[in-house]
Motif scaffolding. Sequence first.
Motif, PDB file in Angstrom:
ATOM      1  N   SER A 145     -57.944 -28.455 -20.746  1.00 15.16           N
ATOM      2  CA  SER A 145     -59.179 -29.029 -20.223  1.00 15.16           C
ATOM      3  C   SER A 145     -60.284 -28.021 -20.503  1.00 15.16           C
ATOM      4  N   CYS A 172     -61.729 -33.511 -20.062  1.00 17.80           N
ATOM      5  CA  CYS A 172     -60.470 -33.648 -20.793  1.00 17.80           C
ATOM      6  C   CYS A 172     -60.296 -35.131 -21.125  1.00 17.80           C
ATOM      7  N   SER A 174     -58.199 -37.358 -20.171  1.00 15.94           N
ATOM      8  CA  SER A 174     -58.083 -38.073 -18.906  1.00 15.94           C
ATOM      9  C   SER A 174     -57.471 -37.125 -17.895  1.00 15.94           C
ATOM     10  N   HIS A 175     -57.529 -37.520 -16.624  1.00 10.19           N
ATOM     11  CA  HIS A 175     -56.914 -36.728 -15.559  1.00 10.19           C
ATOM     12  C   HIS A 175     -55.609 -37.363 -15.075  1.00 10.19           C
ATOM     13  N   ARG A 177     -51.812 -37.634 -14.674  1.00 10.24           N
ATOM     14  CA  ARG A 177     -50.787 -36.600 -14.553  1.00 10.24           C
ATOM     15  C   ARG A 177     -49.398 -37.223 -14.552  1.00 10.24           C
ATOM     16  N   ASN A 247     -49.599 -31.146 -11.696  1.00 10.94           N
ATOM     17  CA  ASN A 247     -50.462 -30.282 -12.505  1.00 10.94           C
ATOM     18  C   ASN A 247     -50.140 -30.390 -13.991  1.00 10.94           C
ATOM     19  N   SER A 249     -50.372 -32.624 -17.433  1.00  6.69           N
ATOM     20  CA  SER A 249     -51.151 -33.694 -18.045  1.00  6.69           C
ATOM     21  C   SER A 249     -50.326 -34.470 -19.061  1.00  6.69           C
ATOM     22  N   HIS A 251     -51.469 -35.522 -21.653  1.00  9.98           N
ATOM     23  CA  HIS A 251     -52.052 -35.219 -22.963  1.00  9.98           C
ATOM     24  C   HIS A 251     -51.551 -33.898 -23.542  1.00  9.98           C
ATOM     25  N   PHE A 255     -53.779 -27.481 -17.647  1.00 10.61           N
ATOM     26  CA  PHE A 255     -54.438 -28.352 -16.672  1.00 10.61           C
ATOM     27  C   PHE A 255     -54.295 -27.756 -15.278  1.00 10.61           C
ATOM     28  N   ASP A 256     -55.315 -27.904 -14.467  1.00  7.64           N
ATOM     29  CA  ASP A 256     -55.300 -27.444 -13.079  1.00  7.64           C
ATOM     30  C   ASP A 256     -55.010 -25.945 -12.972  1.00  7.64           C
TER      31      ASP A 256
END
Length: 489
Positions: A145, A172, A174-175, A177, A247, A249, A251, A255-256
Amino acid sequence: MQLHHFYASELADLCSPVHPLAVARPRVAMRNLDLAKSLGIDGDALGDEHLLAMLFSVSKQGALRSVAQKYGGHQFGHWNPQLGDGRGLLLGEIVTPQNTLCDLHLKGAGPTPYSRHADGRAVLRSTVREYIGSEALHALGIPSSRSLCLIASEEPVMREKLEPGAMMIRTCPSHIRFGHFEYFHYSNEKTKLDSLFEFCFEHHFSHLKDSHNPHLGMLTEIVQNTATLIAHWQAYGFNHGVMNTDNMSIHGITFDYGPYAFLDDFIPNYICNHSDHSGRYAFDQQPSIALWNLNALAHGFSQYVEIEDLKAALSEFEPLFIETYQRLMHKRLGLGTTINDNTQHCIHEFTQMLRDEFADYHIPFRALSEHLPDVIAGKEGAFTRVFEQHERASNWARQYGALLHHKPANGPRIDIHNMQQDMLGCNPKYVLRNHHLQKAIVAAEQNDFSVCERLLDAVSHPFETNATFAEFAQPPHANEKGIALSCSS
């Protein structure tokens, strides 16, 4: 900036409308104009007047359909359905000049239905860490991200102690998860799970919509992207610290950000999160935990994909992780693209030297790159000085040089200049170490963001030697090493 609301409109049953809650005397303290330009966002849109009005003005918020997403997750291996966006809001999506979808997500936005009686805020400390950390990984070529802007405030937030609060907008694809799919699977909400998949195929995996088994294709792609991501983490010494499934992703991006750390000394079982008492998320456990998390995700696909196909998809993780990690390490050591027993032995011996003397993980790679002509010529002294065991390092350097010189009878000669440039272009001079981050945070808490900006500039150009950033190339002193952080933010 045209803001869309695809998730809020198409998955209204999977989220809750929430407006950001204003903070005391907010101001945009950091803005990523290069990222904004690449996303087709006018830099003026990130100015105080425009951005703060969009987020907090009652007259403007009517057009802002921000939502908090619902999901669950395995936290330290235990299923927890009581999760969701507890302090973050999906403001909406933009369509980039590359015709891709990109989320704008506000972190520290205030309470949501999923805050679990918490305040929904973020502290400046953790916001600075995520802002700079995500850009540092991006600059290293590690999927992540990214940070669009940081909003400072004079509103205090209580964690272990009273700290200044802050917000940031991150971007990013998308979010969504792993925990999204887990939640609607375990709660037996098949209709909502169907809707989630349909959304993903429409907006994020459209190339799979017409395939024989799009769900299997999607899982396989997530497995592959996650394997590639973790290989990059391991090759560059990055410890995430909180690899809960909420946490992770879909993708395959970092992330996080929480209590993350780049290694200082090479300690394979290093734990950067002092809340991780069992070492579940230690550096050397990250590949196995990633696969564990993918197995947890696969349960959400089990109503759409046969069990043998699920196993086949998951089985792709290990070989791809190993192949990607080997390729990255070959590149970092200038060993070319051919992987064989000799090159693998060379890499093993190099990392074993680091491990045996707890050497700094990053400096030897850069030193080898900078002194490559001397090492190949048998004058390896400058390189070996970064190790305590000089004779062992000299022996390795001689074997390394011999390996590079050993070519097929009519093979091409070594182009030392090009080889060195390639190595300098993948072995960072500037690494985001926690002791540098801590100094930037201390200054920011005194309303001085100049150290943050300088550190960000250095780690955003990690391979370019710049004398003005010399301090950020320095390793930590003994009392600055191995800073462990908590999940609190």
